[in-house]
Design a protein around this motif. Structure first.
Motif, PDB file in Angstrom:
ATOM      1  N   LEU A 146      -8.390  -4.276  12.361  1.00  0.00           N
ATOM      2  CA  LEU A 146      -6.919  -4.476  12.835  1.00  0.00           C
ATOM      3  C   LEU A 146      -6.019  -3.553  11.852  1.00  0.00           C
ATOM      4  N   LEU A 147      -6.540  -3.697  10.128  1.00  0.00           N
ATOM      5  CA  LEU A 147      -5.572  -3.007   9.559  1.00  0.00           C
ATOM      6  C   LEU A 147      -5.756  -1.632   9.359  1.00  0.00           C
ATOM      7  N   ALA A 148      -6.950  -1.097   9.683  1.00  0.00           N
ATOM      8  CA  ALA A 148      -6.973   0.454   9.964  1.00  0.00           C
ATOM      9  C   ALA A 148      -6.273   1.116  10.996  1.00  0.00           C
ATOM     10  N   ASP A 149      -6.069   0.191  12.113  1.00  0.00           N
ATOM     11  CA  ASP A 149      -5.423   0.623  13.206  1.00  0.00           C
ATOM     12  C   ASP A 149      -3.942   0.616  12.732  1.00  0.00           C
ATOM     13  N   TYR A 150      -3.436  -0.372  11.972  1.00  0.00           N
ATOM     14  CA  TYR A 150      -2.173  -0.637  11.863  1.00  0.00           C
ATOM     15  C   TYR A 150      -1.793   0.518  10.845  1.00  0.00           C
ATOM     16  N   LEU A 151      -2.582   0.785   9.724  1.00  0.00           N
ATOM     17  CA  LEU A 151      -2.161   1.750   9.098  1.00  0.00           C
ATOM     18  C   LEU A 151      -2.505   3.280   9.259  1.00  0.00           C
ATOM     19  N   ASP A 152      -3.160   3.381  10.453  1.00  0.00           N
ATOM     20  CA  ASP A 152      -3.887   4.749  10.745  1.00  0.00           C
ATOM     21  C   ASP A 152      -4.599   5.232   9.669  1.00  0.00           C
ATOM     22  N   TRP A 153      -5.616   4.459   9.218  1.00  0.00           N
ATOM     23  CA  TRP A 153      -6.580   5.144   8.195  1.00  0.00           C
ATOM     24  C   TRP A 153      -8.023   4.963   8.749  1.00  0.00           C
ATOM     25  N   ILE A 192       0.795  -0.941  -0.014  1.00  0.00           N
ATOM     26  CA  ILE A 192      -0.081  -0.002   0.070  1.00  0.00           C
ATOM     27  C   ILE A 192       1.092   1.165  -0.094  1.00  0.00           C
ATOM     28  N   GLU A 193       2.055   1.222   0.798  1.00  0.00           N
ATOM     29  CA  GLU A 193       2.835   2.541   0.930  1.00  0.00           C
ATOM     30  C   GLU A 193       3.670   2.667  -0.309  1.00  0.00           C
ATOM     31  N   SER A 194       3.930   1.673  -1.047  1.00  0.00           N
ATOM     32  CA  SER A 194       4.854   1.897  -2.113  1.00  0.00           C
ATOM     33  C   SER A 194       4.314   2.662  -3.453  1.00  0.00           C
ATOM     34  N   ASN A 195       2.811   2.889  -3.262  1.00  0.00           N
ATOM     35  CA  ASN A 195       2.004   3.598  -4.349  1.00  0.00           C
ATOM     36  C   ASN A 195       1.032   4.451  -3.658  1.00  0.00           C
ATOM     37  N   PRO A 196       1.236   5.881  -3.705  1.00  0.00           N
ATOM     38  CA  PRO A 196       0.264   6.846  -2.803  1.00  0.00           C
ATOM     39  C   PRO A 196      -0.921   6.939  -3.471  1.00  0.00           C
ATOM     40  N   HIS A 197      -1.183   6.313  -4.716  1.00  0.00           N
ATOM     41  CA  HIS A 197      -2.313   6.364  -5.359  1.00  0.00           C
ATOM     42  C   HIS A 197      -3.382   5.149  -4.749  1.00  0.00           C
ATOM     43  N   HIS A 207      -7.827   7.066   1.767  1.00  0.00           N
ATOM     44  CA  HIS A 207      -7.215   6.347   2.965  1.00  0.00           C
ATOM     45  C   HIS A 207      -8.433   5.541   3.775  1.00  0.00           C
ATOM     46  N   LEU A 208      -9.305   4.775   2.781  1.00  0.00           N
ATOM     47  CA  LEU A 208     -10.556   4.203   3.450  1.00  0.00           C
ATOM     48  C   LEU A 208     -10.073   2.764   3.424  1.00  0.00           C
ATOM     49  N   ILE A 209     -10.499   1.874   4.645  1.00  0.00           N
ATOM     50  CA  ILE A 209     -10.219   0.609   4.612  1.00  0.00           C
ATOM     51  C   ILE A 209     -11.721   0.051   4.759  1.00  0.00           C
ATOM     52  N   VAL A 210     -12.205  -0.790   3.973  1.00  0.00           N
ATOM     53  CA  VAL A 210     -13.411  -1.368   4.031  1.00  0.00           C
ATOM     54  C   VAL A 210     -13.623  -2.894   4.110  1.00  0.00           C
ATOM     55  N   PRO A 211     -14.274  -3.386   4.943  1.00  0.00           N
ATOM     56  CA  PRO A 211     -14.174  -4.850   4.875  1.00  0.00           C
ATOM     57  C   PRO A 211     -15.420  -5.328   3.907  1.00  0.00           C
ATOM     58  N   GLY A 212     -14.932  -6.464   3.169  1.00  0.00           N
ATOM     59  CA  GLY A 212     -15.428  -6.899   2.012  1.00  0.00           C
ATOM     60  C   GLY A 212     -16.820  -8.064   2.434  1.00  0.00           C
ATOM     61  N   PHE A 213     -17.355  -8.706   1.644  1.00  0.00           N
ATOM     62  CA  PHE A 213     -18.082  -9.876   1.723  1.00  0.00           C
ATOM     63  C   PHE A 213     -19.564  -9.443   2.109  1.00  0.00           C
ATOM     64  N   TYR A 214     -19.966  -8.401   2.586  1.00  0.00           N
ATOM     65  CA  TYR A 214     -21.269  -8.287   2.931  1.00  0.00           C
ATOM     66  C   TYR A 214     -21.919  -6.712   2.685  1.00  0.00           C
ATOM     67  N   ALA A 215     -23.234  -6.571   2.826  1.00  0.00           N
ATOM     68  CA  ALA A 215     -23.830  -5.380   2.711  1.00  0.00           C
ATOM     69  C   ALA A 215     -25.175  -5.297   3.454  1.00  0.00           C
ATOM     70  N   ARG A 216     -25.959  -4.324   3.182  1.00  0.00           N
ATOM     71  CA  ARG A 216     -27.136  -4.303   3.916  1.00  0.00           C
ATOM     72  C   ARG A 216     -28.270  -4.233   3.157  1.00  0.00           C
ATOM     73  N   ASN A 217     -29.330  -4.953   3.203  1.00  0.00           N
ATOM     74  CA  ASN A 217     -30.329  -4.967   2.221  1.00  0.00           C
ATOM     75  C   ASN A 217     -31.509  -4.140   2.791  1.00  0.00           C
ATOM     76  N   GLU A 218     -32.612  -4.096   1.896  1.00  0.00           N
ATOM     77  CA  GLU A 218     -33.777  -3.125   2.096  1.00  0.00           C
ATOM     78  C   GLU A 218     -34.467  -3.269   3.519  1.00  0.00           C
ATOM     79  N   GLN A 219     -34.537  -4.597   4.101  1.00  0.00           N
ATOM     80  CA  GLN A 219     -34.780  -4.854   5.367  1.00  0.00           C
ATOM     81  C   GLN A 219     -33.958  -4.262   6.503  1.00  0.00           C
ATOM     82  N   GLN A 220     -32.602  -3.559   6.132  1.00  0.00           N
ATOM     83  CA  GLN A 220     -31.754  -3.153   6.981  1.00  0.00           C
ATOM     84  C   GLN A 220     -31.025  -4.162   7.834  1.00  0.00           C
TER      85      GLN A 220
END
Length: 429
Positions: A119-126, A24-29, A160-173
């Motif tokens: 954990l990763l957000a804490d590690y990167l301070d993101w 991640i840190e090797s490319n600022p983009h 600088h966003l960290i997002v967990p994958g694999f899930y979302a929220r449906n129309e029933q919240q």
């Protein structure tokens, strides 16, 4: 901007976290990251997702689950200690720890990605942004307009966003899981919402090979392919990339780069709208244990209502076909192998939909062998040369499927000829 997704193997332990940070840190983009749950490692032979599924099942059956919880807590605590993180592990686990919290299996399972992202957000301070707070599903489809609106309400920087994958929220919240491998899809959705310039998918392989390595060791690597070619290969069983993750980036023309976390210097495989050399054969794939049912009746193609009723009837009985092909008097359906009694039931259902005489031919224990390439659209006659090569190798071609302007040709052969057919076509290409 680059959106980077790191799979479970990339997030398996503290050493993998360090590799991810260097990448991640090797490319600022690389300013937005999606992660899967902690995967298997040398010390942890089980994925965190599977541990959470087991915990959920124990809780729902009112069985003792504390031992499983202790294993999960230790796993997270070990990474915290190794990386000197500030995350409060006890607080993090509270929602799944209490017997009074009647969380659904989807909610508990999704915590694997949530914990890993924390954990990763804490590690990167993101900034960690919960996928359930913005990825929205309506009528079983991603609602991109609503998802973007929610994302903009959470953060205006989109940096600088960290997002967990694999899930979302449906129309029933409610939290709902994407299909297995849905972390790839989450990354593609985020790339779409952020109008990324590139979507990187980091895994434990250096791109996609032309042939399943279990059939041919060290086959040629695919350095570039189109979205459509990847879609076909993924549908036919290539495991490197989830097919559902293609559409979100394809509709915006965002290239995909598949890379290896353990060997980041490798070029990997790039997925684009149009290849620089479309004459090359892209890949070979297939499936064994298929059933082919061929229906023949005079002017069958005009009996649209009967065909539609037939398909709906078969689907209602959970007979879902993999492919179909029509001609003036014929309809061919291909299913995952239907065993004897089920096959009789399926044929009865078919017969009931047609009032006139109908010829039915069934071939069982069939393997499908596919060649995928954009060049097949420009040179459909190539199919004939492939058939000749198979015939010269004493491989009996039971059927051929190739639609007009298709980028693949699919051969039906006996199960026993599956690997030999792929090897022969690969060596002759």
């Amino acid at each position: 901007m680059i959106v980077a997704k790191f799979g479970g193997s990339s997030m398996a332990d503290a050493e993998q976290f360090k590799k991810v940070k260097r990448i991640i840190e090797s490319n600022p983009h690389r300013s937005a990251v999606v992660v899967s749950a902690l995967g298997k490692s040398e010390l942890e032979p089980v994925k965190l997702t599977d541990q959470l599924i087991k915990l959920s099942q124990l809780k729902s059956n009112k069985l003792q689950y504390q031992n499983e919880l202790v294993k999960i807590e230790k796993r997270l605590a070990d990474i915290k200690a190794a990386l000197a993180l500030n995350v409060d592990i006890v607080e993090l686990l509270k929602p799944i720890q209490s017997p009074q919290n009647n969380l659904t299996e989807a909610e508990i399972t999704s915590r694997g990605e949530y914990f890993t992202a924390t954990l990763l957000a804490d590690y990167l301070d993101w900034q960690m942004v919960d996928a359930a707070d913005f990825i929205s599903i309506n009528n079983h489809q991603i609602d991109y307009d609503l998802s973007l609106k929610k994302l903009n309400q959470i953060t205006n920087e989109k940096q600088h966003l960290i997002v967990p994958g694999f899930y979302a929220r449906n129309e029933q919240q409610q939290i709902t899981l994407l299909e297995r491998g849905g972390g790839d899809t989450s990354g593609a959705i985020l790339a779409n919402l952020l109008d990324a310039d590139l979507y990187e998918n980091w895994t434990d392989t250096s791109g996609i090979l032309q042939v399943d390595p279990r059939i041919i060791n060290h086959s040629r690597k695919i350095y570039e392919l189109t979205f459509d070619e990847l879609q076909e290969l993924a549908y036919l069983g290539i495991q490197v990339f989830n097919s559902a993750a293609i559409h979100p980036v394809k509709i915006k023309g965002i290239p995909i780069q598949i890379k290896n976390t353990n060997h980041p210097q490798d070029l990997g495989t790039r997925v684009v709208l149009q290849r620089a050399h479309p004459t090359d054969i892209t890949g070979f794939a297939g499936k064994q244990n298929q059933t082919i049912i061929n229906l023949k009746q005079y002017q069958l193609n005009r009996d649209i209502s009967a065909i539609a009723a037939l398909i709906n009837c078969l689907r209602s009985q959970n007979y879902n076909f993999e492919y179909y092909q029509t001609a003036a008097d014929q309809l061919t359906l291909i299913f995952n192998q239907i065993e004897d009694q089920e096959l009789c039931n399926a044929l009865d259902l078919i017969q009931q939909q047609f009032s006139n005489q109908l010829e039915i031919n069934v071939q069982n224990h069939i393997a499908l062998v596919a060649i995928v390439s954009e060049s097949l659209k420009q040179h459909p006659a190539m199919t004939g040369s492939f058939i000749d090569k198979l015939d010269q190798s004493d491989i009996n071609v039971k059927s051929v499927f190739q639609a007009t302007n298709d980028i693949k040709v699919v051969f039906g052969v006996n199960n026993c000829d599956y690997q030999n057919a792929i090897k022969m076509l690969y060596n002759q290409a």
